[in-house]
Motif scaffolding. Structure first.
Motif, PDB file in Angstrom:
ATOM      1  N   THR A 381     -13.831  67.473  85.028  1.00  0.00           N
ATOM      2  CA  THR A 381     -12.841  67.499  86.107  1.00  0.00           C
ATOM      3  C   THR A 381     -13.487  68.141  87.326  1.00  0.00           C
ATOM      4  O   THR A 381     -13.833  69.329  87.295  1.00  0.00           O
ATOM      5  N   ASP A 383     -12.673  68.385  91.464  1.00  0.00           N
ATOM      6  CA  ASP A 383     -11.630  68.105  92.453  1.00  0.00           C
ATOM      7  C   ASP A 383     -12.022  68.762  93.776  1.00  0.00           C
ATOM      8  O   ASP A 383     -12.200  69.985  93.838  1.00  0.00           O
ATOM      9  N   SER A 384     -12.184  67.945  94.815  1.00  0.00           N
ATOM     10  CA  SER A 384     -12.526  68.435  96.155  1.00  0.00           C
ATOM     11  C   SER A 384     -13.755  69.347  96.104  1.00  0.00           C
ATOM     12  O   SER A 384     -13.765  70.451  96.648  1.00  0.00           O
ATOM     13  N   ASN A 385     -14.787  68.858  95.427  1.00  0.00           N
ATOM     14  CA  ASN A 385     -16.065  69.568  95.289  1.00  0.00           C
ATOM     15  C   ASN A 385     -15.945  70.884  94.522  1.00  0.00           C
ATOM     16  O   ASN A 385     -16.821  71.738  94.623  1.00  0.00           O
ATOM     17  N   ARG A 386     -14.881  71.033  93.774  1.00  0.00           N
ATOM     18  CA  ARG A 386     -14.736  72.179  92.863  1.00  0.00           C
ATOM     19  C   ARG A 386     -14.891  71.675  91.431  1.00  0.00           C
ATOM     20  O   ARG A 386     -14.207  70.724  91.041  1.00  0.00           O
ATOM     21  N   ILE A 460     -19.288  61.917  91.828  1.00  0.00           N
ATOM     22  CA  ILE A 460     -18.052  62.157  92.570  1.00  0.00           C
ATOM     23  C   ILE A 460     -17.890  61.093  93.647  1.00  0.00           C
ATOM     24  O   ILE A 460     -18.865  60.534  94.164  1.00  0.00           O
ATOM     25  N   GLN A 463     -14.089  61.691  98.153  1.00  0.00           N
ATOM     26  CA  GLN A 463     -13.203  62.846  98.225  1.00  0.00           C
ATOM     27  C   GLN A 463     -13.716  64.030  97.393  1.00  0.00           C
ATOM     28  O   GLN A 463     -13.053  65.048  97.261  1.00  0.00           O
ATOM     29  N   THR A 465     -14.317  63.957  94.108  1.00  0.00           N
ATOM     30  CA  THR A 465     -13.524  63.994  92.884  1.00  0.00           C
ATOM     31  C   THR A 465     -14.180  63.150  91.799  1.00  0.00           C
ATOM     32  O   THR A 465     -14.696  62.057  92.069  1.00  0.00           O
ATOM     33  N   SER A 467     -13.070  62.396  87.594  1.00  0.00           N
ATOM     34  CA  SER A 467     -12.279  62.685  86.394  1.00  0.00           C
ATOM     35  C   SER A 467     -12.833  61.845  85.248  1.00  0.00           C
ATOM     36  O   SER A 467     -12.950  60.625  85.370  1.00  0.00           O
ATOM     37  N   GLY A 479     -14.071  58.023  89.634  1.00  0.00           N
ATOM     38  CA  GLY A 479     -15.108  58.691  90.390  1.00  0.00           C
ATOM     39  C   GLY A 479     -15.907  57.681  91.151  1.00  0.00           C
ATOM     40  O   GLY A 479     -15.368  56.756  91.770  1.00  0.00           O
TER      41      GLY A 479
END
Length: 491
Positions: A381, A383-386, A460, A463, A465, A467, A479
């Motif tokens: 997971t 999300d937004s480069n996290r 990614i 965005q 992201t 998953s 992705g």
């Protein structure tokens, strides 16, 4: 009356109180006829006369024509032997007769020995009176081994007691200056050589020993080179961890890592492009794409061994940046392929990862690379480069080119990252299942199919992201990828 001791005759005056004492277990003879001592030969005895020691040593002759107040305290033992004929008569009744190997003890402790007594040690013979006698099972020392008696050092040998006669104590001599009192010991021979082994057993009445010459042969340890490494392929710079698996207890290691394409390029000039290491388990970083041969030479004081693995490490071009948005929903199970990897830079903290239950901080600016050690299922997971989840059971994690840890990733948290690069390859084996796949919004699959699908450079999207949720019979991916290869299999 006289007794001969050490070749010298000792006179025994009439009325003398004479005592003859045997000093140790010994062979000999004794003859008493009609209260006359006609013979006495003993290997080690002491003569006392009127309470004073008169002589000590070898008794070779004894003649006393008349004795009074005769008192005997004799114990005569016949040791076990294999298969000899033995006979015991007690008051004319046969107690024992025939070939056997019992341990026989006859004791006379009496002031009324009768008129006649004959004792002959070899061969064993006793005729006279006795206060008691015993017949015991023979104590016979014997042993076998439960492991090989020959091999390279260090050699473990397991000894098993097989003695007859119920011993209650054991003493092993292993021939290398060590011993044991265990019944069934295991002994480690550390040095090459030929070793004699002996066993001495005892019980209340008996002692017996057995020895085997050159029982254990220990040869010098033969060293055999061998190794493994991981990962074996990936984009440069590729850091590979080599693990020595050589046998024979090597004491030195010499590694050579040679890039074959460079070697071919410079062959005519005699130049060789390579790196070396003398560590037992080195970590080598390959900074140029190519195929690398790996040599290992190991040595000890007894010799050396080499192993060559041609084309063992394959270094590809640097990571690709994913370009195509991808969406996959399928009932097919899939997995990340071995040596798949990702790399990123930690750009915000606090950042951390937990591997096999151990927590590690990841400092700002750290270059982190995660490499799959085997084909495996797992979840991602981002999300937004996290990075919120990267859960796989068999991963190697490197930080700034050095191995941080390997194994199960329990948790990960990267609040922000930069330069996310991917070498992840995801594979679906042929399996009939409902599958939906779209690339950049264009639908490619939306039906029941049995195709195999391989996704290269899964990463990614725009965005930031990615998953990936993989289950036993379902997979969801959202992705980006760089290339998708599909081969439809007709139903």
């Amino acid at each position: 009356s006289s007794v001969t001791v050490n070749g010298a005759r000792v006179q025994l005056p009439a009325g003398s109180l004479v005592k003859i004492r045997v000093n140790a277990d010994t062979t000999g003879t004794l003859s008493l006829r009609g209260s006359n001592i006609l013979g006495c030969s003993l290997a080690d005895a002491t003569l006392f006369m009127n309470g004073t020691q008169a002589a000590r040593g070898i008794f070779s002759d004894c003649f006393i024509p008349s004795v009074q107040s005769y008192h005997a305290n004799l114990t005569f033992a016949i040791e076990p032997t294999y298969g000899e004929v033995r006979e015991i008569l007690v008051n004319g009744n046969e107690v024992l007769a025939g070939p056997q190997n019992s341990y026989i003890v006859v004791s006379e402790d009496s002031q009324n020995p009768g008129k006649d007594l004959t004792v002959v040690a070899v061969p064993g013979y006793y005729e006279g009176s006795a206060s008691r006698y015993s017949i015991s099972p023979a104590l016979i020392a014997s042993f076998v081994t439960a492991s090989s008696l020959e091999g390279s050092a260090p050699l473990n040998v397991s000894f098993l007691d097989r003695s007859a006669g119920s011993p209650d104590s054991w003493l092993w001599d292993f021939g290398d200056g060590t011993s044991s009192q265990e019944q069934n010991p295991t002994h480690l021979y550390g040095s090459p050589g030929s070793y004699d082994v002996s066993l001495t057993v005892k019980n209340e009445d008996q002692t017996d020993s057995t020895a085997l010459q050159n029982a254990v042969i220990v040869t010098p340890p033969r060293v055999v080179a061998n190794f493994t490494a991981s990962p074996l392929t990936g984009p440069e710079p590729l850091t590979v961890r080599f693990t020595d698996q050589s046998t024979g207890f090597p004491t030195s290691w010499n590694w050579t890592f040679q890039e074959t394409s460079w070697n071919m390029t410079f062959y005519n000039t005699g130049s060789t492009i390579y790196d070396t290491s003398t560590n037992q388990n080195p970590t080598e970083t390959f900074t140029d794409p190519g195929t690398y041969d790996v040599w290992l030479t190991v040595n000890n004081v007894y010799g050396s061994s080499d192993i060559i693995r041609p084309g063992y490490v394959v270094v590809t071009s640097p990571y690709n940046i994913s370009t195509d948005d991808i969406l996959v929903k399928t009932g097919k199970p899939g997995y990340i392929e071995q040596d798949s990897s990702v790399q990123f830079i930690v750009s915000n903290t606090p950042a951390a990862i937990t591997i096999n239950g151990t927590y590690y901080d990841l400092p700002k600016g750290a270059v982190v690379r995660i490499v799959a050690g085997s084909d495996q299922q797992g979840d991602i997971t981002i999300d937004s480069n996290r990075i919120l989840k990267f859960a796989f059971p068999d991963m190697a994690v490197y930080m700034n080119g050095n191995l941080l840890a390997g194994g199960r990733i329990d948790s990960i948290y990267i609040p922000y990252m930069m330069q996310f690069q991917t070498g992840l390859t995801y594979y679906f084996s042929p399996n009939s299942a409902q599958t939906y796949e779209a690339i950049n919004g264009q639908q490619y699959l939306s039906d029941l199919d049995n195709a195999w699908i391989r996704i290269y450079d899964l990463g990614i999207n725009k965005q930031g992201t990615l998953s990936l949720i993989s289950g036993k019979n379902t997979t969801y991916i959202e992705g980006a990828d760089n290339q998708t290869v599909q081969d439809w299999i007709l139903q």
